[in-house]
Enzyme design. Sequence first.
Site, PDB file in Angstrom:
ATOM      1  CG  ASP A 399      -1.810   1.181   1.336  1.00 19.77           C
ATOM      2  OD1 ASP A 399      -2.677   1.307   0.460  1.00 19.77           O
ATOM      3  OD2 ASP A 399      -1.640   1.990   2.267  1.00 19.77           O
ATOM      4  CD  GLU A 452      -2.621   2.432  -3.287  1.00 15.23           C
ATOM      5  OE1 GLU A 452      -3.669   3.078  -3.376  1.00 15.23           O
ATOM      6  OE2 GLU A 452      -1.967   2.368  -2.226  1.00 15.23           O
TER       7      GLU A 452
END
Length: 721
Positions: A399, A452
């Site tokens: 993330d 990401e």
Amino acid sequence: MADHTPDHAAITALVEARHGDPFALLGPHETPEGRILRVLMPGATAVHALIGGEALPLDLVHPAGLYEGRIPQGLYTLRIDWAGVTEETEDPYSFPLLLGDLDLHLLHEGTHQDIALCLGAQPMSVNDVSGVRFAVWAPNATRVSVVGDFNSWDGRRHPMRLRQQAGVWEIFVPRLQPGAVYKYELLGPHGNLLPLKSDPFAWQVEIPPATASVVADVAAIPTPPRRDRPLLHTGEPISVYEVHAGSWARGDGNVALGWEELGDKLIPYAVEMGFTHLEFLPIMAHPFGGSWGYQPLGQFAPHAPFGPPEHFARLVARCHEAGLGVILDWVPAHFPSDPHGLAMFDGTALYEHADPKEGFHKDWNTLIYNLGRREVRNLLIGSAIHWLERYGVDGLRVDAVASMLYRDYSRNPGEWVPNIHGGRENLESISFLQELSRVIEDRCPGRLLIAEESTAFPGVTAKARDGGLGFDFKWNMGWMHDTLNYMEREPIYRRHHHGEMTFGLVYAFSEKFMLPLSHDEVVHGKGSLIGKMPGDDWQRFANLRAYLSFMWTHPGKKLLFMGGEIAQQREWDHDRSLDWHLLDDPRHSGVQRLVRDLNRLYRQIPALHALDDKPEGFQWSVIDDAANSIFAYLRLDANGGKPVLVVCNFTPIPRQGYTVGIPVAGEWKEIFNSDAAIYGGSNMGNSGSVQGMDEGSHGHPASLSLTVPPLATIVLTPAAD
């Protein structure tokens, strides 16, 4: 006092829980007067040493509970009278050094890949005595104790031994069993008492809002079987169903399902829908459910409300038995500042940066890991290995990578610190991500590492040895933003934004991409996927079906957040189940069937996945028909398999006799049509097949004259072998 008795200052420091070396005073010690045993048992009314069949009383030498006595050589246990309640146990201060020199060396180097088995609470036997070894990194603390119900949360009872060379404190608590709750009590570098701290390396935690760590039953967590074949990679179909474990479905009383019950429902559903992988929003322990797991504190522990660690391990095993891979969202960028967590862990900025210009995320009110510190990197890489090996998960989606790569991420001028070269790149984070990818490649080959990453940082999916970051895939955030912007517009205006649907192909093969329609697009006032689609109800559903079909036939692996496949109308709420009752409406069940059929088509036809990251797998047939908002392209297979033609019409006007260039003439079968009646469409199409002509068009030697339904995507392939 006799000569062997410690001086008054040392005794005072010990009974006041300020002594930094309790093993120097407590336990058995050889003296000129013989073997002396010293124990600190605040609140005890009597203490005996049991040895050789005798119960030898120890003398109370300090009213705070310090007992002392001379005992003969040999093994002994303690019998403690707690005001009428008797406890018999071994003496924690009679056990030798626990962590070996190699462990300490690797911990100091920051290269202990099995750190999850080294630090934290480890049930084990020492000298044939069962108990729990505790170890925690706190180099700047002046005293550390493990506290819990087993010692009335009294920091005087189990102060730990400092292994100076690694800054690690350790102790073995005999007869302690899995299930015991505990924390660490620390004095900071100036002797100040800190808030009780949870264990950064705990394998299990209490259910929030409780914040203690739990001694996990490590033996109950099954070891995953060895994998003989590499896991899925770039040339194979990967279709990911992104799930928030607490809200996919809920039980009676709106209670979140545990891992066992969730597996009973979710696994067969994902298999029936044709997905290859489940991806869970972070399931690592987090104090606040509203963070959805993106502010974790327990990098080694599954989130407690869903069940114990062994239940999560069983869920992963059941997924594998059903042919599903498991990907976990993983957050090495930042952590929350809860006082029981990592913040100022030993009274100093240990895990975070001391300077808020480097160490504080103002967007998320979180602290940033100091990835220039080798021990911090060791914690995070150890966490990654823990999930991949101990639980057998198939990949990690990292993330907020963009926030890690740039020191000025979401910061104004003057609010950030340049790197050593004066630039904005975060060299420490880049080095960490490269190290992470190398370790996973070497130790866990075949596992996926997904980024990401929302910027144009070069080489995200290039190998670390070649100067890249080493990820297997990168979320294509640009594709997602551009295409959703296009789809949100009324069809009459789409002609002016034609490039938003084609621009992604300009850079589609610069990285190995995954196309995400993730949870981020259905939260914070963004509504739902179906809610973004313009027009009346019929057009909204047709738009969504055409768009999903465009996504599934576009180069790149696929990811869809739960609820998108049933056209959920409302914005996702982490405290509510998906609206499964919508499937009583054929429009919603039609979208669900469409996604299921797209997954099967995508997996069965090599041209739709085999060359996802290579330009030779894609050719435009129609790229410039902005007036009609039509796109047509070919997907190709490296092994000479059949080509696939995709035609998308993003207006509500059907096109009759529409000419599209193709590589070969002959009969072409229409193998998919998002306007089919079974999906809720108008059932307009090409009656199953159309005859190709030897008349060239759009740079191809042959062509088709097609009926292209309104707001629809159709897929065709040559009928001949």
